[in-house]
Design a protein around this motif. Sequence first.
Motif, PDB file in Angstrom:
ATOM      1  N   GLU A 251       0.817  -1.181  -0.041  1.00 41.13           N
ATOM      2  CA  GLU A 251      -0.173  -0.058   0.098  1.00 41.13           C
ATOM      3  C   GLU A 251       0.740   1.330  -0.013  1.00 41.13           C
ATOM      4  O   GLU A 251       0.384   2.339  -0.578  1.00 41.13           O
ATOM      5  N   THR A 252       2.180   1.279   0.689  1.00 42.88           N
ATOM      6  CA  THR A 252       2.750   2.495   0.904  1.00 42.88           C
ATOM      7  C   THR A 252       4.103   2.371   0.403  1.00 42.88           C
ATOM      8  O   THR A 252       4.521   3.684   0.067  1.00 42.88           O
ATOM      9  N   GLY A 253       4.445   1.283  -0.047  1.00 42.16           N
ATOM     10  CA  GLY A 253       6.102   1.179  -0.532  1.00 42.16           C
ATOM     11  C   GLY A 253       7.146   1.305   0.786  1.00 42.16           C
ATOM     12  O   GLY A 253       8.148   1.370   0.267  1.00 42.16           O
ATOM     13  N   THR A 254       6.735   1.323   1.909  1.00 36.29           N
ATOM     14  CA  THR A 254       7.511   1.527   3.013  1.00 36.29           C
ATOM     15  C   THR A 254       7.357   0.182   3.844  1.00 36.29           C
ATOM     16  O   THR A 254       6.514  -0.585   3.775  1.00 36.29           O
ATOM     17  N   GLU A 255       8.484  -0.017   4.771  1.00 38.85           N
ATOM     18  CA  GLU A 255       8.361  -1.193   5.659  1.00 38.85           C
ATOM     19  C   GLU A 255       7.914  -0.731   7.065  1.00 38.85           C
ATOM     20  O   GLU A 255       8.169   0.261   7.364  1.00 38.85           O
ATOM     21  N   LEU A 256       7.203  -1.850   7.844  1.00 37.68           N
ATOM     22  CA  LEU A 256       6.961  -1.475   9.059  1.00 37.68           C
ATOM     23  C   LEU A 256       8.159  -1.768   9.985  1.00 37.68           C
ATOM     24  O   LEU A 256       8.753  -2.748   9.595  1.00 37.68           O
ATOM     25  N   LYS A 298      -0.882  -2.125  -9.592  1.00 35.95           N
ATOM     26  CA  LYS A 298      -1.777  -2.590 -10.786  1.00 35.95           C
ATOM     27  C   LYS A 298      -2.183  -1.620 -11.792  1.00 35.95           C
ATOM     28  O   LYS A 298      -2.043  -1.449 -12.799  1.00 35.95           O
ATOM     29  N   GLN A 299      -2.271  -0.251 -11.085  1.00 35.39           N
ATOM     30  CA  GLN A 299      -2.452   0.724 -11.520  1.00 35.39           C
ATOM     31  C   GLN A 299      -1.133   1.191 -12.381  1.00 35.39           C
ATOM     32  O   GLN A 299      -1.314   1.665 -13.426  1.00 35.39           O
ATOM     33  N   ALA A 300       0.015   0.949 -11.560  1.00 32.58           N
ATOM     34  CA  ALA A 300       1.337   1.374 -12.358  1.00 32.58           C
ATOM     35  C   ALA A 300       1.516   0.456 -13.725  1.00 32.58           C
ATOM     36  O   ALA A 300       1.988   1.060 -14.733  1.00 32.58           O
ATOM     37  N   LYS A 301       1.139  -0.629 -13.532  1.00 35.03           N
ATOM     38  CA  LYS A 301       1.262  -1.660 -14.535  1.00 35.03           C
ATOM     39  C   LYS A 301       0.380  -1.174 -15.782  1.00 35.03           C
ATOM     40  O   LYS A 301       0.613  -1.205 -16.948  1.00 35.03           O
ATOM     41  N   ALA A 302      -0.860  -0.977 -15.495  1.00 34.84           N
ATOM     42  CA  ALA A 302      -2.026  -0.408 -16.750  1.00 34.84           C
ATOM     43  C   ALA A 302      -1.354   0.981 -17.225  1.00 34.84           C
ATOM     44  O   ALA A 302      -1.482   1.067 -18.387  1.00 34.84           O
ATOM     45  N   GLU A 303      -0.797   1.801 -16.679  1.00 34.88           N
ATOM     46  CA  GLU A 303      -0.301   2.941 -17.159  1.00 34.88           C
ATOM     47  C   GLU A 303       0.985   2.689 -17.944  1.00 34.88           C
ATOM     48  O   GLU A 303       1.239   3.164 -19.068  1.00 34.88           O
ATOM     49  N   GLY A 304       1.925   1.786 -17.423  1.00 31.63           N
ATOM     50  CA  GLY A 304       2.825   1.211 -18.156  1.00 31.63           C
ATOM     51  C   GLY A 304       2.598   0.704 -19.622  1.00 31.63           C
ATOM     52  O   GLY A 304       3.131   0.994 -20.678  1.00 31.63           O
ATOM     53  N   ALA A 343      -5.308  -0.951 -22.438  1.00 34.32           N
ATOM     54  CA  ALA A 343      -4.453   0.337 -22.572  1.00 34.32           C
ATOM     55  C   ALA A 343      -5.168   0.876 -23.670  1.00 34.32           C
ATOM     56  O   ALA A 343      -4.959   2.217 -23.555  1.00 34.32           O
ATOM     57  N   ILE A 344      -5.874   0.409 -24.517  1.00 30.11           N
ATOM     58  CA  ILE A 344      -6.473   1.395 -25.573  1.00 30.11           C
ATOM     59  C   ILE A 344      -7.559   2.084 -24.903  1.00 30.11           C
ATOM     60  O   ILE A 344      -7.791   3.162 -25.007  1.00 30.11           O
ATOM     61  N   ASP A 345      -8.222   1.401 -23.932  1.00 29.23           N
ATOM     62  CA  ASP A 345      -9.393   2.238 -23.192  1.00 29.23           C
ATOM     63  C   ASP A 345      -8.915   3.416 -22.409  1.00 29.23           C
ATOM     64  O   ASP A 345      -9.420   4.521 -22.229  1.00 29.23           O
ATOM     65  N   LEU A 346      -7.735   3.061 -21.684  1.00 24.85           N
ATOM     66  CA  LEU A 346      -7.002   4.030 -21.061  1.00 24.85           C
ATOM     67  C   LEU A 346      -6.643   5.318 -21.767  1.00 24.85           C
ATOM     68  O   LEU A 346      -6.746   6.354 -21.526  1.00 24.85           O
ATOM     69  N   LEU A 347      -6.038   4.807 -23.048  1.00 26.64           N
ATOM     70  CA  LEU A 347      -5.556   5.859 -23.854  1.00 26.64           C
ATOM     71  C   LEU A 347      -6.877   6.876 -24.333  1.00 26.64           C
ATOM     72  O   LEU A 347      -6.644   8.006 -24.438  1.00 26.64           O
ATOM     73  N   ILE A 348      -8.005   6.005 -24.570  1.00 24.22           N
ATOM     74  CA  ILE A 348      -8.932   6.940 -25.148  1.00 24.22           C
ATOM     75  C   ILE A 348      -9.681   7.818 -23.897  1.00 24.22           C
ATOM     76  O   ILE A 348     -10.049   8.784 -24.307  1.00 24.22           O
TER      77      ILE A 348
END
Length: 449
Positions: A251-256, A298-304, A343-348
């Motif tokens: 969630e945060t990219g940091t360690e507890l 997941k969001q980063a992968k879709a944007e990539g 990816a097509i849907d996101l670009l549109i």
Amino acid sequence: MNEARALQILDASANRQIFPQPVAITQAEWETARSTPDCIVQDLLYADVAVFIAPGGKGKTTLKLFEAIHIALGLPLYGLTIHKPGAVLIVTAEDSREMLVARMRSIAQAMKLSSSDIHKVMQKVVIVDVSGNSFKLTEVRGDVVKPSDGIDQIIEACQAIKPVLLIIDPAVSFGVGESRVNDAEQGLVEAARRLRRALNCCVQYIHHSGKQNARDKAVDQYAGRGGSAFSDGARMVHVLQSLTPDEWRDETGTELEKNETGLRLARPKMSYCAPVGDILILRSGYHFQHVERRTTSKQAKAEGAANQLEQFLIFELSQGRYHSKNTIESQIINLKRGERRAAIDLLIASQRIESRDVPNIGKNGRRTYLHPIASPSVTANRTENTPETEDSFAGEKVVFASPPLIENSSAAKRPPPIEPSFSCGSPNNDGEATANPANRSIDYIEVEL
């Protein structure tokens, strides 16, 4: 009249239901009516009935003390604005007043509050301990669960305090039990509505999660124990759950660290604002810190994938090849079928590609293609020897130049280079247009591969 008869008449009068006389809407009502009650904390608390759900032992009461301090002082809470700072009344039937005062003192120390702020908290956060004295907000009368006389006692006691938030902890200790689950919960909702109407404040019950919901870490509005009437009747439902170290990292990219706990404060039901996301809280002892969520993998992968496809379309267009959704799916590009479509849907949706007419399509008539906004409409020169490939646009054949031949068999499975070395007047990474080299006509572009 004997005493027993007098008591019967008095009791009947107390239980008599009064229906207001119907009246037309006045002009003043029409002009001044509001669609939301007073906002106490932005996108979190409004002057209405709220339920705060959490499993036992997650520190829900301590977190409420942390929130109460912020509301009393008007300090931003979880990055949210306090719109109506003021007094907070906590009615507890579980932890003693002494224990809550001690916890609040530790929170104030962790927050490094000044002596003047501490004095203000001592005046503004009021704790009433009713544990062990059978104080209830509802009772059973005539086999019906109704608000008790305790409501009037709270209203009278609050005239001097004028709280903006009334916390009742825990809900189960103030009702008639759980033998008639939804009736008991609805009775507490009605009691809270009476308090809200009289005090114009948020009335928030602290409620326990159901056992299985706690194990499943459910964060929907029905995560509480018992029935559904509580969450249905409340206008705000918040759910607190702990996160494992792996979940926190995702969630945060940091360690507890060793003595830290990650918490998720979900807001599954918010009737007076647009849907809002979860709040992530890092707890270390009595110190609480709001932590921003990083972009999920997941969001980063879709944007990539969208970025890769956009670059592919820019390159292909520079070679005079026009693609529809169908032709993209048939191309050699390192994206799965579902990823390409997404990816097509996101670009549109982000207006990075749009549908345009294919130029010079010939006797078959003009058809459309997906044009990347970042690239101008250009067509590379073709020769008579250029191999051609057919594709279908709505049943019609469209001819476009094939991709460059790749001799290496392993490389043949990869798409054309994402960042080819050529200039076509399309924006660069800084958003600035690249000059047309040597002032050549836009009909002819030299491509270096």
